[in-house]
Design a protein around this motif. Sequence first.
Motif, mmCIF file in Angstrom:
data_model
loop_
_atom_site.group_PDB
_atom_site.id
_atom_site.type_symbol
_atom_site.label_atom_id
_atom_site.label_comp_id
_atom_site.label_asym_id
_atom_site.label_seq_id
_atom_site.Cartn_x
_atom_site.Cartn_y
_atom_site.Cartn_z
ATOM 1 N N ASP A 97 -11.736 7.732 6.890
ATOM 2 C CA ASP A 97 -10.570 7.115 6.265
ATOM 3 C C ASP A 97 -10.237 5.791 6.932
ATOM 4 N N SER A 98 -11.298 5.095 7.286
ATOM 5 C CA SER A 98 -11.063 3.837 7.968
ATOM 6 C C SER A 98 -10.495 2.816 6.996
ATOM 7 N N ALA A 99 -9.791 1.865 7.573
ATOM 8 C CA ALA A 99 -9.251 0.801 6.737
ATOM 9 C C ALA A 99 -10.393 -0.082 6.283
ATOM 10 N N PRO A 100 -10.204 -0.801 5.207
ATOM 11 C CA PRO A 100 -11.287 -1.645 4.720
ATOM 12 C C PRO A 100 -11.678 -2.686 5.754
ATOM 13 N N SER A 101 -12.961 -2.812 6.012
ATOM 14 C CA SER A 101 -13.444 -3.843 6.918
ATOM 15 C C SER A 101 -13.527 -5.145 6.139
ATOM 16 N N ALA A 160 -13.330 -5.353 2.303
ATOM 17 C CA ALA A 160 -12.237 -6.081 1.670
ATOM 18 C C ALA A 160 -12.719 -6.882 0.472
ATOM 19 N N ALA A 161 -14.021 -7.153 0.462
ATOM 20 C CA ALA A 161 -14.573 -7.910 -0.652
ATOM 21 C C ALA A 161 -14.665 -7.081 -1.920
ATOM 22 N N ARG A 162 -14.569 -5.771 -1.776
ATOM 23 C CA ARG A 162 -14.636 -4.933 -2.966
ATOM 24 C C ARG A 162 -13.439 -5.200 -3.865
ATOM 25 N N SER A 163 -13.606 -4.803 -5.103
ATOM 26 C CA SER A 163 -12.492 -5.023 -6.023
ATOM 27 C C SER A 163 -11.324 -4.118 -5.662
ATOM 28 N N LYS A 164 -10.138 -4.514 -6.114
ATOM 29 C CA LYS A 164 -8.955 -3.719 -5.857
ATOM 30 C C LYS A 164 -9.101 -2.336 -6.483
ATOM 31 N N GLU A 165 -9.757 -2.312 -7.646
ATOM 32 C CA GLU A 165 -9.910 -1.038 -8.333
ATOM 33 C C GLU A 165 -10.739 -0.065 -7.503
ATOM 34 N N ALA A 166 -11.785 -0.609 -6.880
ATOM 35 C CA ALA A 166 -12.642 0.254 -6.080
ATOM 36 C C ALA A 166 -11.891 0.813 -4.884
ATOM 37 N N VAL A 167 -11.079 -0.042 -4.263
ATOM 38 C CA VAL A 167 -10.283 0.408 -3.123
ATOM 39 C C VAL A 167 -9.298 1.468 -3.583
ATOM 40 N N LEU A 173 -8.659 5.977 -2.479
ATOM 41 C CA LEU A 173 -7.487 6.466 -1.754
ATOM 42 C C LEU A 173 -6.616 7.327 -2.670
ATOM 43 N N PRO A 174 -5.931 8.323 -2.082
ATOM 44 C CA PRO A 174 -4.989 9.067 -2.920
ATOM 45 C C PRO A 174 -3.849 8.141 -3.369
ATOM 46 N N ARG A 175 -3.225 8.549 -4.463
ATOM 47 C CA ARG A 175 -2.235 7.670 -5.088
ATOM 48 C C ARG A 175 -1.082 7.348 -4.131
ATOM 49 N N TRP A 176 -0.642 8.371 -3.377
ATOM 50 C CA TRP A 176 0.504 8.136 -2.504
ATOM 51 C C TRP A 176 0.191 7.104 -1.441
ATOM 52 N N ARG A 177 -1.094 7.067 -1.057
ATOM 53 C CA ARG A 177 -1.470 6.134 -0.004
ATOM 54 C C ARG A 177 -1.535 4.704 -0.525
ATOM 55 N N ILE A 178 -1.986 4.613 -1.790
ATOM 56 C CA ILE A 178 -2.000 3.281 -2.411
ATOM 57 C C ILE A 178 -0.567 2.771 -2.530
ATOM 58 N N LEU A 179 0.307 3.688 -2.959
ATOM 59 C CA LEU A 179 1.721 3.305 -3.094
ATOM 60 C C LEU A 179 2.296 2.883 -1.746
ATOM 61 N N ALA A 180 1.941 3.641 -0.707
ATOM 62 C CA ALA A 180 2.466 3.334 0.629
ATOM 63 C C ALA A 180 1.970 1.966 1.091
ATOM 64 N N GLU A 181 0.681 1.698 0.855
ATOM 65 C CA GLU A 181 0.136 0.411 1.299
ATOM 66 C C GLU A 181 0.711 -0.747 0.505
ATOM 67 N N GLN A 182 1.162 -0.436 -0.720
ATOM 68 C CA GLN A 182 1.806 -1.490 -1.508
ATOM 69 C C GLN A 182 3.267 -1.664 -1.115
ATOM 70 N N GLY A 183 3.711 -0.844 -0.164
ATOM 71 C CA GLY A 183 5.094 -0.957 0.279
ATOM 72 C C GLY A 183 6.063 -0.097 -0.511
#
Lengths: 391, 182
Positions: free
Chosen positions: A209-213, A217-224, A228-238
């Motif tokens: 579960d490492s953060a994107p290197s 980071a070059a991957r698309s946002k969709e791939a990232v 990740l589980p939805r809650w984590r995406i939400l958390a990273e979006q603030g």
Amino acid sequence: MNDLSSRLAEAALHVTPRWTAGREQAALARLEHGRRARRVRLAAALGALAAVVAVLTVRFESVVFLDEKPGLAGRTIEAPAEGGGAAQRRLLALEDGSRVTTLSSVTRAKVVEETPNDVVIEMSDGQARFEVAPGERRFKVLASPVSVTVLGTVFEVFADARQVTVFVERGRVRVDHLRGTTELSIGQSASFERSASAPVTSAEPAKADSAPSVAQAARSKEAVASSLPRWRILAEQGSQREAYQELSREDGWARLSSAGDLLAAADVARARGDFQRASSLLRRVVNGYPSDARAGLAAFTLGKLLVDQLGAPREAARAFASVRTLEPGGPLAEDAMAREIEALVRGGAREEARSLARIYFRHYPNGRRRALVERYVPEASLHVPEVAPRQ
Amino acid sequence: MNPSRPMAPAASDALPEQTRPLDPEALFRAYAPYVAKVAHQLLGRDDEVDDVIQDVFMAAVRGVHQVRDPGAIKGWLACIAVRSARRRLRFRGLRNLFSSEPPHEYAGVVDPAASPEQRALMARVYRMLDSLPPDDRIAWVLRHVEGEGLERVALLCNCSLATVKRRITRVNGALQEALADE
């Protein structure tokens, strides 16, 4: 009409209430009750007002707005004189909602640039916490020669003469140093020598579960997003509130199965003020993943939560002690020992605090946290001979 | 004084000098009968009198320390009672607009010592007063039932002497019309 007038006048003499002693007594009792009720209402209103004032005071006593007007470039934020304690942290509020809070008594930070596109803060020494409001504006912290660039995150920077350490609490930062670039994600930390500017120690998350290197980071946002589980995406979006709700749905808290998820979920719980749950999640990291690189950070955060939010200094002292066990000589060791001393004093274990303070002064004769330790155990430093650090 | 009334309304003169620093209970005991009488006369119904007393003395306890002349307390309490009664009469008028209840009979407006004729007369008078504006009713009741002088009525109603006279004249005219058969 005259007859009517006189009859009216006579009859009017009989327009009187049936006023008896019993009725008078009842009316008096009712009046007394009304007065008491009014006093109670008044006291309740005053109590509520006092509570609001107390909350506002507690919330803002630590806050010194250096300048409320837009355009803070050139302004400095300095920590208060020693002895102020955590309650006298200073805060610099930027107009976009970003905040800089001093965390040590030697912090010096200066806003060197503030434009609609960029904010640059130069931090020469000490420790500060940066809460960056999400937005298009680039936010950069310079702790020469290291620079930290962020977009919507919360992180802490420790800077001393030897090295700069960055802890990411939420979101993601990019650290530029003389030897390249390092990306740090939620729960990660890294230290950089100020002379060589390369990471000297880092708390990298496990691969799973490492953060994107940089490459990732070059991957698309969709791939990232899909990884990740939805809650984590939400958390990273603030969106901590939504992340918290997502985790609470179908008891997502119990199904967390990696140190990274637990740390991120603890962060969500802390952001929502659910400190009990956050401490429970952090304990799961410390006890369940002791070999994880972030176990020390989890224990340190747990200690801070216990002493600052949950009022459990003895438990906090044990958590800080476990940091030294999990990461002996790590970037958090000195801070953990100092906070353990503080927690012991606050928990009434003064003798233990004194013993540990002596150890602290032997290990860190010029330590960053010396002032904090001296404040809590002033007598300890007197008995420690000046010796070379044994780091 | 009517012998059937258990307690006579007190005048300000009845307030002992030592209570003038105005202990709330002493204030109440000295003036509650008077306030009750004014409220009863203005409203014509005993069931709202206790509410007016509560209003008046709650306000009095809060503001009595501002009264410099103890002799003015009675008038001041009457003013508060008039204001409280006016609010209730206005509310009563609004309520009657939307209510299907029959008009109040005012059978108990006079004390038991009154003759049946006096009872019937005053009941008719108060039923007629219900159809008039509260300010007119208050002025007339203070003048002809409570027996206050015109200037004091003007003071209690917080209006000019001329206005008081106009109000009382309007009520007298309405009464003559309504009680023509008496």
